[in-house]
Scaffold this active site. Structure first.
Site, PDB file in Angstrom:
ATOM      1  N   GLU A 116      -4.132  -2.557  47.832  1.00 17.49           N
ATOM      2  CA  GLU A 116      -5.320  -2.078  46.752  1.00 17.49           C
ATOM      3  C   GLU A 116      -6.555  -2.600  47.157  1.00 17.49           C
ATOM      4  OE1 GLU A 116      -4.026  -3.221  42.791  1.00 17.49           O
ATOM      5  OE2 GLU A 116      -2.709  -1.473  42.704  1.00 17.49           O
ATOM      6  N   HIS A 239     -12.797   1.111  34.985  1.00 19.31           N
ATOM      7  CA  HIS A 239     -12.065   2.006  36.075  1.00 19.31           C
ATOM      8  C   HIS A 239     -12.884   3.142  36.314  1.00 19.31           C
ATOM      9  CE1 HIS A 239      -8.928   3.978  38.415  1.00 19.31           C
ATOM     10  NE2 HIS A 239      -8.107   2.760  38.415  1.00 19.31           N
ATOM     11  N   ARG A 285     -14.504   0.102  43.431  1.00 12.67           N
ATOM     12  CA  ARG A 285     -14.490   0.677  41.992  1.00 12.67           C
ATOM     13  C   ARG A 285     -15.825   0.645  41.214  1.00 12.67           C
ATOM     14  NH1 ARG A 285      -9.127  -1.919  38.830  1.00 12.67           N
ATOM     15  NH2 ARG A 285      -7.480  -0.685  40.269  1.00 12.67           N
ATOM     16  N   HIS A 346     -11.823  -1.234  31.307  1.00 13.77           N
ATOM     17  CA  HIS A 346     -10.496  -1.379  32.044  1.00 13.77           C
ATOM     18  C   HIS A 346      -9.764  -2.766  31.810  1.00 13.77           C
ATOM     19  CE1 HIS A 346      -7.064  -1.128  34.463  1.00 13.77           C
ATOM     20  NE2 HIS A 346      -7.429  -1.581  35.690  1.00 13.77           N
ATOM     21  N   ARG A 381     -12.921  -8.820  39.126  1.00 11.68           N
ATOM     22  CA  ARG A 381     -11.644  -9.075  39.353  1.00 11.68           C
ATOM     23  C   ARG A 381     -11.204  -8.409  40.427  1.00 11.68           C
ATOM     24  NH1 ARG A 381      -6.449  -6.397  36.840  1.00 11.68           N
ATOM     25  NH2 ARG A 381      -7.743  -4.500  36.976  1.00 11.68           N
TER      26      ARG A 381
HETATM   27  C1  LIG Z   1      -3.667   1.084  32.458  1.00 13.40           C
HETATM   28  C2  LIG Z   1      -3.780  -0.369  33.112  1.00 13.40           C
HETATM   29  C3  LIG Z   1      -3.236  -0.551  34.080  1.00 13.40           C
HETATM   30  C4  LIG Z   1      -3.339  -1.934  34.600  1.00 13.40           C
HETATM   31  N1  LIG Z   1      -2.751  -2.156  35.573  1.00 13.40           N
HETATM   32  C5  LIG Z   1      -2.673  -3.528  36.292  1.00 13.40           C
HETATM   33  C6  LIG Z   1      -1.944  -3.739  37.562  1.00 13.40           C
HETATM   34  O1  LIG Z   1      -1.435  -2.788  38.448  1.00 13.40           O
HETATM   35  N2  LIG Z   1      -2.117  -5.241  37.928  1.00 13.40           N
HETATM   36  C7  LIG Z   1      -2.386  -6.223  37.022  1.00 13.40           C
HETATM   37  O2  LIG Z   1      -2.517  -7.185  37.640  1.00 13.40           O
HETATM   38  N3  LIG Z   1      -2.996  -5.921  35.932  1.00 13.40           N
HETATM   39  C8  LIG Z   1      -3.296  -4.376  35.558  1.00 13.40           C
HETATM   40  N4  LIG Z   1      -3.829  -4.142  34.303  1.00 13.40           N
HETATM   41  C9  LIG Z   1      -4.487  -5.428  33.510  1.00 13.40           C
HETATM   42  C10 LIG Z   1      -2.923  -6.009  33.136  1.00 13.40           C
HETATM   43  O3  LIG Z   1      -2.190  -5.144  32.487  1.00 13.40           O
HETATM   44  C11 LIG Z   1      -3.488  -6.819  31.798  1.00 13.40           C
HETATM   45  O4  LIG Z   1      -4.541  -7.703  31.889  1.00 13.40           O
HETATM   46  C12 LIG Z   1      -2.262  -7.817  31.440  1.00 13.40           C
HETATM   47  O5  LIG Z   1      -1.309  -7.016  31.032  1.00 13.40           O
HETATM   48  C13 LIG Z   1      -2.481  -8.588  30.193  1.00 13.40           C
HETATM   49  O6  LIG Z   1      -1.714  -9.391  29.568  1.00 13.40           O
HETATM   50  P1  LIG Z   1      -1.682 -10.198  28.467  1.00 13.40           P
HETATM   51  O7  LIG Z   1      -0.171 -10.659  27.957  1.00 13.40           O
HETATM   52  O8  LIG Z   1      -2.976 -10.938  28.631  1.00 13.40           O
HETATM   53  O9  LIG Z   1      -2.225  -9.216  27.333  1.00 13.40           O
HETATM   54  P2  LIG Z   1      -1.578  -7.768  26.718  1.00 13.40           P
HETATM   55  O10 LIG Z   1      -0.478  -7.356  27.460  1.00 13.40           O
HETATM   56  O11 LIG Z   1      -2.595  -6.578  26.387  1.00 13.40           O
HETATM   57  O12 LIG Z   1      -0.832  -8.332  25.329  1.00 13.40           O
HETATM   58  C14 LIG Z   1      -1.469  -8.590  24.169  1.00 13.40           C
HETATM   59  C15 LIG Z   1      -0.664  -8.776  22.816  1.00 13.40           C
HETATM   60  O13 LIG Z   1      -1.205  -9.524  21.794  1.00 13.40           O
HETATM   61  C16 LIG Z   1      -1.072  -8.702  20.799  1.00 13.40           C
HETATM   62  N5  LIG Z   1      -2.347  -8.911  19.769  1.00 13.40           N
HETATM   63  C17 LIG Z   1      -3.459  -8.613  19.975  1.00 13.40           C
HETATM   64  N6  LIG Z   1      -4.394  -9.154  18.817  1.00 13.40           N
HETATM   65  C18 LIG Z   1      -3.516  -9.689  18.028  1.00 13.40           C
HETATM   66  C19 LIG Z   1      -3.481 -10.126  16.605  1.00 13.40           C
HETATM   67  N7  LIG Z   1      -4.670 -10.249  16.201  1.00 13.40           N
HETATM   68  N8  LIG Z   1      -2.403 -10.405  16.070  1.00 13.40           N
HETATM   69  C20 LIG Z   1      -1.221 -10.382  16.601  1.00 13.40           C
HETATM   70  N9  LIG Z   1      -0.955  -9.883  17.768  1.00 13.40           N
HETATM   71  C21 LIG Z   1      -2.188  -9.655  18.529  1.00 13.40           C
HETATM   72  C22 LIG Z   1      -0.934  -7.422  21.076  1.00 13.40           C
HETATM   73  O14 LIG Z   1      -0.305  -6.525  20.232  1.00 13.40           O
HETATM   74  C23 LIG Z   1       0.009  -7.611  22.368  1.00 13.40           C
HETATM   75  O15 LIG Z   1       1.181  -7.425  22.107  1.00 13.40           O
HETATM   76  C24 LIG Z   1      -3.625  -2.795  33.775  1.00 13.40           C
HETATM   77  C25 LIG Z   1      -4.391  -2.465  32.574  1.00 13.40           C
HETATM   78  C26 LIG Z   1      -4.422  -1.222  32.139  1.00 13.40           C
HETATM   79  C27 LIG Z   1      -4.893  -0.914  30.643  1.00 13.40           C
END
Ligand SMILES: Cc1cc2nc3c(=O)[nH]c(=O)nc-3n(C[C@H](O)[C@H](O)[C@H](O)COP(=O)(O)OP(=O)(O)OC[C@H]3O[C@@H](n4cnc5c(N)ncnc54)[C@H](O)[C@@H]3O)c2cc1C
Length: 532
Positions: A116, A239, A285, A346, A381
């Site tokens: 990437e 993005h 990007r 993003h 990032r």
């Molecule tokens: C379309 C897309 C493609 C991506 N592709 C990549 C990739 O290929 N590689 C990579 O490294 N990263 C990628 N990213 C970024 C990556 O997906 C995220 O940074 C990562 O998944 C974040 O994980 P997390 O567990 O921190 O948060 P999340 O996976 O967003 O989980 C957050 C959780 O918190 C919960 N929550 C939020 N607020 C509250 C609240 N007040 N009370 C209770 N629950 C709450 C939500 O419901 C959810 O369950 C991508 C992101 C997107 C949007």
């Protein structure tokens, strides 16, 4: 009002929350709350994969160098080194939990490693083009079958509970949270010596985003209101190519489409990228996003387009089965039509200031995953480093936390009932909808990809006014999930604006026409938690 007690309260069910819960459950009772269905998270939509040095020919040094290069002088090198080095062990852990990464199909053994933007080597482990979905499913399965973990879906954290708020003497400390069951409307308290925020990002602050609806920046707002420091909120990654269609919400047209020769063109079909960068449509990007933004503003156009019509339908269907099918659902045949795209928010590089072990400035509160700002990403990032950060930090956080003594008397902390006061059910839901749209439009127009002092000042005035109005609404009416998310969204919008106004230079993802150069000494933007 009832109060639940647990050893660890984990907020969020993306990769960071699920991995944190799994590690902590070996040492105590975990309550995991998540505001919608468990799988609904940014994690579930990750396409590309997870960066990891795993094959000969690559090295930790190169991954470190690529990360530092992307971060434009603001990464913390020791953090980068630690996370990069821990990657292989964490990948093995994911595999043991049932994540099957794609392997080569050409007869030679090994992973099918992707490459990437910004990576000098092929080092992206992926599970087809639905890596996040596969990771989420495997981790959820493990969590749901763990006897020490209880999951409460549709349960949203309203506010953290601190000793300062309880008027207890001594240093401020987080002792749990008030939560709302959005199905029943019940509000109750959770008392825990340690609360792990794993609430993900804040893409919904912007009108256009590829993030799902859960990404309202709740964790940053909750932590900041409880008195915790936040850092680098001005660095929002856009993005460049999200599908523009009234019915398509947040569908990404992967960078790989440009990798296969798609050109960025204006709505009249004229290519424009060469005017911005000699690499044309394959520029990094942030440059592509800025160029699209400039073209849209220049022509007052709602979108630009990708043109890959020179490729055959058979090729496109084979190389991009998901994207081809998704476009077709919206009446766009990639082989025949231009694909309308807009840049979209993003990823948030900033967040609650935390160490690799999740330690924040508020004892009892940990932050892991996209909600945290650990120093890995700096000002920009590197692709596929965020899932890696989440999985490494969840592990490091749990290792440290389980060794920490729990302060005596915490289990006797009395949490008062949630006070609704004179609040009544709202008969003005329109206020929420209107303000929701206004915040997001204001942020898109004035605090987007290209910034100026004047636009930031304009945004600051409007967001302040909206915050006051929303605060009043919050006191007058009984809380609902929509009101709470709007309040969080607006708090985070203000934190982004304030951080952007402090950075009087252009660095990484923060680009301002008023200060196009870099300051000689890179500095983080640290905002103290809300006082009082
Ligand atoms: C379309 C897309 C493609 C991506 N592709 C990549 C990739 O290929 N590689 C990579 O490294 N990263 C990628 N990213 C970024 C990556 O997906 C995220 O940074 C990562 O998944 C974040 O994980 P997390 O567990 O921190 O948060 P999340 O996976 O967003 O989980 C957050 C959780 O918190 C919960 N929550 C939020 N607020 C509250 C609240 N007040 N009370 C209770 N629950 C709450 C939500 O419901 C959810 O369950 C991508 C992101 C997107 C949007």
């Amino acid at each position: 009002m009832r109060t639940e007690t647990c050893d660890y309260l984990v907020v969020g069910s993306g990769i960071a929350g699920l991995m944190s819960a799994l590690h902590l459950a070996a040492h105590g009772r975990v309550l995991l709350v998540t505001k919608k269905e468990s799988a609904e998270s940014n994690t579930n939509y990750a396409q590309g994969g997870i960066a990891c040095v795993i094959e000969a020919g690559d090295s930790f040094e190169q991954h470190v160098a690529d990360t530092l290069d992307a971060g434009a002088g603001l990464c913390e090198e020791a953090v980068v080194r630690r996370i990069v080095r821990d990657a292989p062990a964490r990948i093995a852990e994911l595999e043991a939990l049932g994540v099957a990464f794609s392997t080569r199909q050409n007869g030679t053994p090994g992973y099918d490693l992707g490459r990437e933007g910004g990576h000098s080597q092929r080092r992206i482990l992926h599970a087809g083009d639905i890596t996040g979905q596969r990771v989420e499913a495997a981790l959820l399965h493990a969590v749901q079958n763990h006897r020490n973990i209880r999951v409460l879906e549709q349960t949203l954290v309203i506010d953290l509970i601190t000793t300062r708020w309880l008027h207890r003497p001594g240093a401020n400390r987080c002792v749990g949270a008030y939560v709302l069951n959005r199905s029943s409307g019940e509000i109750f308290a959770v008392r825990a010596p340690a609360t792990v925020l794993a609430t993900g990002g804040c893409g919904k602050v912007y009108l256009y985003t590829c993030n799902p609806d859960i990404a309202t920046g709740d964790g940053v707002a909750l932590a900041w209101r409880a008195g915790t420091e936040v850092a680098n909120m001005e660095f929002i990654q856009f993005h460049p190519t999200c599908l523009y269609h009234p019915k398509a919400r947040r569908f990404l047209i992967s960078e790989a489409v440009r990798g296969e020769g798609a050109e960025l063109v204006d709505a009249a079909g004229r290519p424009f990228m060469q005017a911005y960068d000699p690499r044309g449509s394959l520029a990094p990007r942030d440059i592509v996003a800025r160029a699209i933004d400039a073209e849209m503003k220049r022509h007052a156009a709602p979108y630009c387009c990708l043109d890959i019509r020179h490729k055959s339908r058979a090729f496109l269907q084979k190389r991009f089965p998901n994207i081809y099918a998704a476009c077709l659902r919206y009446g766009i045949d990639m082989a025949r039509d231009l694909i309308p795209v807009v840049p979209a928010a993003h990823y948030c590089c900033g967040g609650v200031r935390a160490s690799v072990e999740g330690v924040t400035s508020l004892p009892g509160l940990l932050a892991v995953g996209e909600v945290a700002c650990t120093g890995l990403h700096g000002a920009n990032r590197l692709a596929s480093n965020s899932l890696l950060e989440a999985v490494v930090c969840a592990h490091a956080m749990a290792e440290r936390l389980v060794d920490q003594p729990v302060p005596a008397a915490l289990d006797r902390v009395q949490i008062p009932d949630w006070e609704s006061g004179t609040a009544v059910p709202s008969d003005e839901q329109v206020v929420v909808t209107h303000n929701w749209n206004e915040v997001r439009t204001c942020m898109w127009d004035y605090v987007g990809i290209v910034r100026t002092e004047k636009r930031l000042e304009r945004a600051r005035r409007r967001i302040r006014m909206l915050r006051r109005e929303i605060q009043q609404y919050y006191f007058d009416y009984l809380v609902t999930a929509d009101t709470l998310e709007l309040r969080n969204l607006t708090d985070v919008a203000e934190l982004i604006v304030r951080s952007a106004m402090r950075r009087r230079e252009s660095r990484g993802l923060h680009y301002t026409l008023d200060f196009p150069g870099k300051q000689p000494r890179p500095r983080d933007t640290v905002l103290p938690g809300k006082a009082g």
